[in-house]
Scaffold this active site. Structure first.
Site, PDB file in Angstrom:
ATOM      1  CE  LYS A 178      -2.552 -10.308 -13.285  1.00 60.57           C
ATOM      2  NZ  LYS A 178      -3.267 -11.013 -12.150  1.00 60.57           N
ATOM      3  CG  ASP A 231      -6.557  -7.102  -9.948  1.00 63.31           C
ATOM      4  OD1 ASP A 231      -7.642  -6.841 -10.542  1.00 63.31           O
ATOM      5  OD2 ASP A 231      -5.979  -8.041  -9.598  1.00 63.31           O
ATOM      6  CE  LYS A 286      -6.833  -7.589  -6.671  1.00 64.19           C
ATOM      7  NZ  LYS A 286      -7.213  -8.980  -5.896  1.00 64.19           N
ATOM      8  CG  ASP A 305      -2.062  -7.989 -10.810  1.00 63.92           C
ATOM      9  OD1 ASP A 305      -1.488  -9.065 -10.453  1.00 63.92           O
ATOM     10  OD2 ASP A 305      -3.286  -7.854 -10.914  1.00 63.92           O
ATOM     11  CG  ASP A 335      -9.697  -9.711  -8.023  1.00 63.42           C
ATOM     12  OD1 ASP A 335      -8.966  -9.153  -8.814  1.00 63.42           O
ATOM     13  OD2 ASP A 335      -9.845 -10.060  -6.655  1.00 63.42           O
ATOM     14  CD  GLU A 372      -6.667  -9.459 -12.703  1.00 65.78           C
ATOM     15  OE1 GLU A 372      -7.801  -9.861 -12.071  1.00 65.78           O
ATOM     16  OE2 GLU A 372      -5.550  -9.270 -12.513  1.00 65.78           O
ATOM     17  NE  ARG A 431      -7.977 -17.165 -13.517  1.00 64.90           N
ATOM     18  CZ  ARG A 431      -8.124 -17.942 -12.510  1.00 64.90           C
ATOM     19  NH1 ARG A 431      -8.702 -18.919 -12.383  1.00 64.90           N
ATOM     20  NH2 ARG A 431      -7.662 -17.340 -11.480  1.00 64.90           N
TER      21      ARG A 431
HETATM   22  N1  BES Z   1      -3.614 -10.123  -9.259  1.00 65.73           N
HETATM   23  C1  BES Z   1      -4.419 -10.948  -8.292  1.00 65.73           C
HETATM   24  C2  BES Z   1      -3.420 -11.770  -7.562  1.00 65.73           C
HETATM   25  C3  BES Z   1      -2.778 -11.503  -6.322  1.00 65.73           C
HETATM   26  C4  BES Z   1      -3.020 -11.445  -5.198  1.00 65.73           C
HETATM   27  C5  BES Z   1      -1.499 -11.105  -6.666  1.00 65.73           C
HETATM   28  C6  BES Z   1      -2.375 -11.172  -4.200  1.00 65.73           C
HETATM   29  C7  BES Z   1      -0.542 -10.792  -5.434  1.00 65.73           C
HETATM   30  C8  BES Z   1      -1.043 -10.558  -4.506  1.00 65.73           C
HETATM   31  C9  BES Z   1      -5.369 -11.734  -9.158  1.00 65.73           C
HETATM   32  O1  BES Z   1      -5.854 -11.034 -10.069  1.00 65.73           O
HETATM   33  C10 BES Z   1      -6.449 -12.316  -8.258  1.00 65.73           C
HETATM   34  O2  BES Z   1      -7.231 -11.349  -8.025  1.00 65.73           O
HETATM   35  N2  BES Z   1      -6.777 -13.542  -8.186  1.00 65.73           N
HETATM   36  C11 BES Z   1      -7.863 -13.840  -7.579  1.00 65.73           C
HETATM   37  C12 BES Z   1      -8.494 -15.210  -8.232  1.00 65.73           C
HETATM   38  C13 BES Z   1      -9.839 -15.512  -7.939  1.00 65.73           C
HETATM   39  C14 BES Z   1     -10.934 -14.183  -8.038  1.00 65.73           C
HETATM   40  C15 BES Z   1     -10.294 -16.812  -8.459  1.00 65.73           C
HETATM   41  C16 BES Z   1      -7.517 -14.256  -6.188  1.00 65.73           C
HETATM   42  O3  BES Z   1      -6.201 -14.868  -6.075  1.00 65.73           O
HETATM   43  O4  BES Z   1      -8.071 -14.116  -5.099  1.00 65.73           O
HETATM   44 ZN    ZN Z   2      -4.492  -9.539 -11.014  1.00 65.95          ZN
HETATM   45 MN    MN Z   3      -7.613  -9.844  -9.855  1.00 69.17          MN
END
Ligand code: BES
Ligand code: ZN
Ligand code: MN
Length: 482
Positions: free
Chosen positions: A248, A253, A260, A271, A330, A332, A334
């Site tokens: 990734k 992000d 966020k 990220d 968010d 993103e 995947r």
């Molecule tokens: N990059 C984040 C995941 C993340 C969170 C990595 C904290 C490291 C520390 C990812 O893109 C994300 O925002 N995931 C969301 C998914 C949800 C919206 C389905 C999440 O985990 O809240």
């Molecule tokens: Zn992310």
């Molecule tokens: Mn995200």
């Protein structure tokens, strides 16, 4: 700073380091000192405890091992790390480490761990410090092995190269997004890997459009920084099996329109840890001439807000043709991985695919800050990754796909959706990815927890950790893909 390690080449006028168990049994330290320390009760030799004496002529450091029956290989990494830190803190350039036997059949494993720990002490993210710079000194360390200990000196170099790879991963990940955006990441991959015989191809926006990677492009749309697709080919074996490592590569992000909060956003330069892990791993593999074919793939972009950005509720088409309902901008990672994984499955010769991604907060909730969550369609790969992680002193654990969960990634209005609700969020993210691997052997490693840390622990520095470079390196080194 430079660390030079030799074996059985005693250095005169240097600090002598002794390893001592809690019974004062194992060490070749002189008995007078031993008895003195015992009588004074000044050193209990608990694991990681230290006792030192520094003088112009002769200085020494005692390091406690505690109960030798309980000591682990990973403890030896920390011991090596602590010794090197002690030497640097006290500006002691020369040292003899007097090694002791822990397990006659496996001593070289403990010794390698200690050496790794010494090298691990080199990294600190201080690139942006103008005052308290890492003004560390060069170290010259000799390790005295007991008699009849067979050790291949060449492995010292190999360990150094591996730690170099880990430090590359750390530095790329720690660098803020203002200086680390797709073009920079792509150029870094080229600069670091091409001298090692890795072929690096950088696809620009036009090339990505021609590949119909429209899911990836939709995530990149809101940013002024051009997306890049990076391909790194290390092919030492003609006609051999190929492993694809897919990272990734969100160089930032923000969450996009599902923005966020500031605190959660402020670490999102990290990220792209998955892609940095791929680059660091391939660096170590190529530098150590591991005879296994690996192709690295990274879709690098930023997830931002602008008049052009993709929106919550959009439906985007992937390279495969599968339509994705973007319920949450968010989620993103995947969406970009959909196209990278499909590329790996259909445009390379890969027989197995491993992806690395800081993908979900849910994985951190489930497994904590230190463990990589694995979602896979092939338990054989999982078992090999698990064994590799144990050797590395890193942690991985499998998350179960149950068919009932598959309902959550279905969309009412498109083929699949990127947002699946909270329960099982790390697993449903994995199920989403599985759609794009076309039945190839695949493991998804969610490194949202272990890829970075707010405070240092063990031999791991604050910030980006470089986990799981070692696990992947061992996987490639130890196993062929059949
Ligand atoms: N990059 C984040 C995941 C993340 C969170 C990595 C904290 C490291 C520390 C990812 O893109 C994300 O925002 N995931 C969301 C998914 C949800 C919206 C389905 C999440 O985990 O809240
Ligand atoms: Zn992310
Ligand atoms: Mn995200």
């Amino acid at each position: 700073m430079n660390i030079n390690i030799n074996i059985n080449e005693n250095i005169k006028n240097s600090t002598n380091v002794y390893l001592l168990d809690n019974n004062y049994n194992i060490s070749n330290i002189n008995t007078d000192l031993c008895n003195y320390l015992k009588s004074k009760k000044s050193f209990d030799a608990k694991l990681f405890s230290k006792f030192s004496y520094i003088n112009n002529l002769d200085s020494y450091l005692l390091v406690g091992l505690g109960d030798v029956n309980k000591i682990s290989v990973n403890d030896f990494r920390k011991i090596g790390f602590d010794i090197a830190k002690f030497l640097k803190d006290n500006k002691l350039k020369y040292a003899n480490i007097n090694y002791i036997s822990i397990d006659v059949n496996n001593d070289s494993i403990y010794l390698k761990a200690l050496i790794e720990g010494v090298f691990q002490s080199e990294y600190k993210f201080d690139t942006y410090k103008t005052k308290e710079k890492n003004n560390s000194i060069d170290l010259n360390i000799n390790i005295n092995l007991g008699s009849s200990f067979d050790f291949d000196n060449n492995s010292i170099n190999k360990i150094n190269n591996l730690v170099e790879g880990i430090n590359i991963t750390r530095e790329l990940t720690n660098t803020p997004a203002i200086d680390m955006y797709p073009e920079v990441l792509a150029n870094k991959a080229k600069e670091l890997l091409e001298p090692l015989g890795v072929k690096v191809t950088i696809f620009d926006k036009n090339d990505i459009e021609n590949l119909s990677m429209t899911a990836f492009l939709s995530v990149a749309e809101g940013s002024d920084k051009e997306p890049k697709f990076i391909k790194m080919e290390y092919i030492p074996v003609r006609n051999g099996e190929v492993l694809a490592l897919v990272g990734k590569g969100l160089t930032y992000d923000s969450g996009g329109y599902a923005i966020k909060p500031p605190l959660g956003m402020s670490t999102m330069m990290g990220d792209m840890a998955g892609s940095a892990t791929v680059i660091g791993t391939i660096y170590a593999i190529a530098k150590n001439n591991i005879g296994q074919n690996v192709v690295g793939l990274v879709a690098a972009c930023e997830n931002m807000i602008s008049g052009k950005a993709y929106k919550n509720g959009d439906i985007v088409k992937s390279m495969k043709g599968t339509t994705i309902e973007v319920k949450n901008t968010d989620a993103e990672g995947r969406v970009t991985l959909a196209d990278s994984l499909y590329y790996a499955a259909t445009k390379t010769n890969a027989t197995a695919i491993i992806d690395l991604a800081t993908l979900t907060g849910a994985c951190v909730v489930g497994l904590g800050d230190y463990t990589t969550g694995i979602v896979t369609n092939d338990d054989n790969i999982y078992n090999k990754l698990y064994q590799s992680s144990v050797e590395a002193g890193e942690y991985v654990w499998k998350l179960p796909i149950v068919d009932e969960l598959r309902e959550q990634v279905k969309s009412k209005i498109a083929d699949i959706t990127n947002s699946t609700g909270k329960p099982g969020g790390a697993i449903t993210a994995g199920i989403f990815l599985e759609e794009f691997v076309e039945g190839k052997s695949w493991a998804h490693m969610d490194i949202a927890g272990p890829a970075s840390t707010e405070s240092e622990y063990g031999y791991i520095p604050r910030g980006a950790t470089g986990i799981p470079v070692k696990t992947l390196y061992n996987f490639v080194k130890n196993f062929n893909l059949k």
